[in-house]
Design a protein around this motif. Structure first.
Motif, PDB file in Angstrom:
ATOM      1  N   UNK A  90      -5.242   1.690 -15.579  1.00 56.06           N
ATOM      2  CA  UNK A  90      -6.263   1.832 -14.546  1.00 56.06           C
ATOM      3  C   UNK A  90      -5.944   0.992 -13.317  1.00 56.06           C
ATOM      4  N   UNK A  91      -5.360  -0.192 -13.522  1.00 54.41           N
ATOM      5  CA  UNK A  91      -4.979  -1.027 -12.376  1.00 54.41           C
ATOM      6  C   UNK A  91      -3.877  -0.342 -11.559  1.00 54.41           C
ATOM      7  N   UNK A  92      -2.964   0.348 -12.254  1.00 54.52           N
ATOM      8  CA  UNK A  92      -1.925   1.096 -11.543  1.00 54.52           C
ATOM      9  C   UNK A  92      -2.544   2.255 -10.754  1.00 54.52           C
ATOM     10  N   UNK A  93      -3.501   2.973 -11.361  1.00 54.80           N
ATOM     11  CA  UNK A  93      -4.178   4.059 -10.657  1.00 54.80           C
ATOM     12  C   UNK A  93      -4.956   3.530  -9.447  1.00 54.80           C
ATOM     13  N   UNK A  94      -5.550   2.349  -9.614  1.00 51.64           N
ATOM     14  CA  UNK A  94      -6.274   1.727  -8.517  1.00 51.64           C
ATOM     15  C   UNK A  94      -5.350   1.470  -7.333  1.00 51.64           C
ATOM     16  N   UNK A  95      -4.181   0.898  -7.619  1.00 60.30           N
ATOM     17  CA  UNK A  95      -3.214   0.640  -6.553  1.00 60.30           C
ATOM     18  C   UNK A  95      -2.752   1.918  -5.877  1.00 60.30           C
ATOM     19  N   UNK A  96      -2.555   2.973  -6.689  1.00 63.49           N
ATOM     20  CA  UNK A  96      -2.080   4.249  -6.133  1.00 63.49           C
ATOM     21  C   UNK A  96      -3.100   4.849  -5.166  1.00 63.49           C
ATOM     22  N   UNK A  97      -4.386   4.812  -5.517  1.00 60.18           N
ATOM     23  CA  UNK A  97      -5.405   5.390  -4.637  1.00 60.18           C
ATOM     24  C   UNK A  97      -5.678   4.501  -3.428  1.00 60.18           C
ATOM     25  N   UNK A  98      -5.603   3.186  -3.615  1.00 57.94           N
ATOM     26  CA  UNK A  98      -5.821   2.276  -2.489  1.00 57.94           C
ATOM     27  C   UNK A  98      -4.779   2.454  -1.392  1.00 57.94           C
ATOM     28  N   UNK A  99      -3.610   2.975  -1.759  1.00 60.52           N
ATOM     29  CA  UNK A  99      -2.498   3.072  -0.801  1.00 60.52           C
ATOM     30  C   UNK A  99      -2.870   3.811   0.472  1.00 60.52           C
ATOM     31  N   UNK A 100      -3.802   4.742   0.377  1.00 61.15           N
ATOM     32  CA  UNK A 100      -4.162   5.535   1.544  1.00 61.15           C
ATOM     33  C   UNK A 100      -4.696   4.714   2.698  1.00 61.15           C
ATOM     34  N   UNK A 101      -5.378   3.605   2.409  1.00 57.26           N
ATOM     35  CA  UNK A 101      -5.953   2.834   3.509  1.00 57.26           C
ATOM     36  C   UNK A 101      -4.899   2.018   4.257  1.00 57.26           C
ATOM     37  N   UNK A 102      -4.153   1.141   3.595  1.00 55.46           N
ATOM     38  CA  UNK A 102      -3.135   0.398   4.363  1.00 55.46           C
ATOM     39  C   UNK A 102      -2.038   1.290   4.933  1.00 55.46           C
ATOM     40  N   UNK A 103      -1.773   2.439   4.294  1.00 51.79           N
ATOM     41  CA  UNK A 103      -0.738   3.344   4.814  1.00 51.79           C
ATOM     42  C   UNK A 103      -1.103   3.882   6.186  1.00 51.79           C
ATOM     43  N   UNK A 104      -2.393   4.084   6.419  1.00 49.78           N
ATOM     44  CA  UNK A 104      -2.835   4.664   7.688  1.00 49.78           C
ATOM     45  C   UNK A 104      -3.423   3.642   8.654  1.00 49.78           C
ATOM     46  N   UNK A 105      -3.791   2.461   8.148  1.00 50.40           N
ATOM     47  CA  UNK A 105      -4.574   1.519   8.953  1.00 50.40           C
ATOM     48  C   UNK A 105      -3.841   1.045  10.202  1.00 50.40           C
ATOM     49  N   UNK A 106      -2.606   0.564  10.041  1.00 50.72           N
ATOM     50  CA  UNK A 106      -1.901   0.017  11.201  1.00 50.72           C
ATOM     51  C   UNK A 106      -1.498   1.117  12.177  1.00 50.72           C
ATOM     52  N   UNK A 107      -1.175   2.308  11.658  1.00 48.82           N
ATOM     53  CA  UNK A 107      -0.889   3.430  12.548  1.00 48.82           C
ATOM     54  C   UNK A 107      -2.145   3.809  13.332  1.00 48.82           C
ATOM     55  N   UNK A 108      -3.296   3.803  12.663  1.00 49.67           N
ATOM     56  CA  UNK A 108      -4.577   4.102  13.323  1.00 49.67           C
ATOM     57  C   UNK A 108      -4.845   3.105  14.449  1.00 49.67           C
ATOM     58  N   UNK A 109      -4.666   1.803  14.158  1.00 51.68           N
ATOM     59  CA  UNK A 109      -4.888   0.788  15.179  1.00 51.68           C
ATOM     60  C   UNK A 109      -3.855   0.899  16.300  1.00 51.68           C
ATOM     61  N   UNK A 110      -2.617   1.226  15.932  1.00 51.10           N
ATOM     62  CA  UNK A 110      -1.577   1.383  16.943  1.00 51.10           C
ATOM     63  C   UNK A 110      -1.868   2.532  17.895  1.00 51.10           C
ATOM     64  N   UNK A 111      -2.539   3.580  17.379  1.00 49.71           N
ATOM     65  CA  UNK A 111      -2.867   4.746  18.202  1.00 49.71           C
ATOM     66  C   UNK A 111      -4.137   4.555  19.023  1.00 49.71           C
ATOM     67  N   UNK A 112      -5.106   3.816  18.475  1.00 48.73           N
ATOM     68  CA  UNK A 112      -6.427   3.760  19.096  1.00 48.73           C
ATOM     69  C   UNK A 112      -6.670   2.511  19.938  1.00 48.73           C
ATOM     70  N   UNK A 113      -5.809   1.492  19.812  1.00 52.13           N
ATOM     71  CA  UNK A 113      -6.007   0.222  20.526  1.00 52.13           C
ATOM     72  C   UNK A 113      -4.943   0.086  21.604  1.00 52.13           C
ATOM     73  N   UNK A 114      -5.334  -0.420  22.768  1.00 47.21           N
ATOM     74  CA  UNK A 114      -4.393  -0.606  23.879  1.00 47.21           C
ATOM     75  C   UNK A 114      -3.252  -1.535  23.466  1.00 47.21           C
TER      76      UNK A 114
END
Length: 380
Positions: A90-114
């Motif tokens: 379950x801890x491995x599954x948790x890590x696998x699903x959590x990946x979606x947030x950090x995978x997109x977070x910095x790209x999102x900030x890079x696109x939306x912030x000056x």
């Protein structure tokens, strides 16, 4: 984004302060107990690039929302395990699903912030990571003393669910996102472009080494503090994670310093600060040891904040994939080095562990000095 980062790391590292307890409860070794952390970070590392590709195709916001919601549900399922192997799955599954947030977070900030504010924005996001990691660890330790480890995971899972609802309702929509097809030839071409960059591969290496050193300190710090001469309680060990507040401050401060003075002029100093803190942890005086951990924590989060914003800056059109590779290396460092140094702990306790971590920091210093040289060459 602060809430998302907070919840991600509260859930991911909730078992870290419980490692001594898991060792006795399930009659396993410290190195094997550390897999309750490493299984999640390894799965997260492996899923970051697929999640990044998915966010390029479907959008940053929906991927992040679903990642946090599914992770909260899996965290609640951890309460019902009957043996350690089920917990690891379950801890491995948790890590696998959590990946979606950090995978997109910095790209999102890079696109939306000056661009001029990206260092500060990413520093604040990482500050949320630090605060979430700290709060999850402290809450897990306190709740375990009050009602056992299952109660602690239950409460953290419910808090994760509340954070997911808040994140889902309040996250601003993307304004500058442009979908990119998930074609294999495009992904291969983007990967070649990223690896051909003069600085990005070195930045990926900084994430692996820095995170490996950092997670090793906190994985095995609890074992030292519950043992002679300190013999602290579970709650007292959990309170040590208040030092993560230093990390929150360091991330934001390092982002500002990097924006003002240049990343290559600040980064190597932060690695030197990590080495200084590690040396102080060799003391058997509790206040000196904790001061060393605090200094080490400051240096790590500052280093990570600088490297993260550097990758987001240099990634350009391949920003999403570049940040995913960076974070994959980051979490591979947490899982691989974080578990491998357990054998150094078994061999020489804290002194053996510190020797292994010092070797990581020596390699890290070599890498950041190389980055400094490359940056100076480009400026000149």
């Amino acid at each position: 984004m602060f809430i998302g980062g907070f919840a991600t790391f509260a859930l991911l590292y909730s078992t870290q302060p419980l490692l001594p307890l898991l060792t006795t409860t399930f009659k396993i070794s410290p190195a094997y107990a550390s897999l309750s952390v490493s299984a999640g970070t390894a799965a997260l590392a492996l899923m970051l690039i697929p999640a990044s590709i998915l966010s390029d195709r479907l959008g940053r916001v929906p991927v992040m929302k679903w990642a946090l919601a599914l992770s909260a549900v899996i965290s609640l399922l951890c309460v019902m395990v009957s043996d350690y192997h089920q917990l690891l799955i379950l801890r491995a599954l948790l890590g696998a699903t959590l990946a979606g947030l950090p995978a997109a977070a910095m790209a999102y900030l890079g696109e939306e912030v000056a661009p001029a504010a990206q260092g500060k924005a990413i520093g604040l996001y990482i500050a949320g990571n630090a605060l979430g990691g700290m709060s999850g660890r402290i809450a897990a330790a306190l709740l375990t003393d009050l009602g056992g480890w299952r109660i602690s995971l239950l409460v953290l899972g419910l808090l994760g669910l509340a954070a997911a609802i808040a994140f889902w309702r309040t996250l601003p929509s993307s304004r500058h996102f442009r979908a990119r097809a998930a074609a294999l030839n495009r992904i291969a071409g983007d990967t070649r472009t990223i690896l051909a960059d003069t600085s990005l591969p070195w930045l990926f290496l900084t994430s692996l080494l820095a995170m490996g050193a950092f997670i090793s300190v906190y994985n095995y710090l609890g074992f030292r503090l519950v043992d002679h001469p300190f013999q602290l309680s579970q709650s007292a060990v959990g309170a040590v994670f208040l030092l993560y507040l230093i990390g929150s401050w360091a991330s934001a401060l390092a982002g500002q310093l990097a924006d003002r003075h240049g990343r290559h002029r600040v980064q190597w100093i932060m690695v030197l600060i990590m080495a200084t803190g590690l040396a102080l942890t060799l003391s058997d005086t509790l206040l000196v040891l904790l001061g060393g951990v605090g200094i080490f924590t400051f240096g790590f989060f500052a280093t990570h904040s600088i490297s993260s914003s550097w990758v987001a800056h240099r990634g350009k059109a391949q920003r999403g994939l570049a940040t995913a590779i960076y974070l994959s290396c980051y979490y591979l460092g947490a899982s691989f080095i974080g578990s491998l140094t357990g054998y150094a702990w078994d061999w020489g306790k804290w002194y053996g562990l510190s020797t292994a971590i010092a070797a990581c920091l020596a390699l890290l210093m070599g890498v950041v000095l190389r980055l400094r040289w490359l940056a100076r060459q480009q400026v000149l």
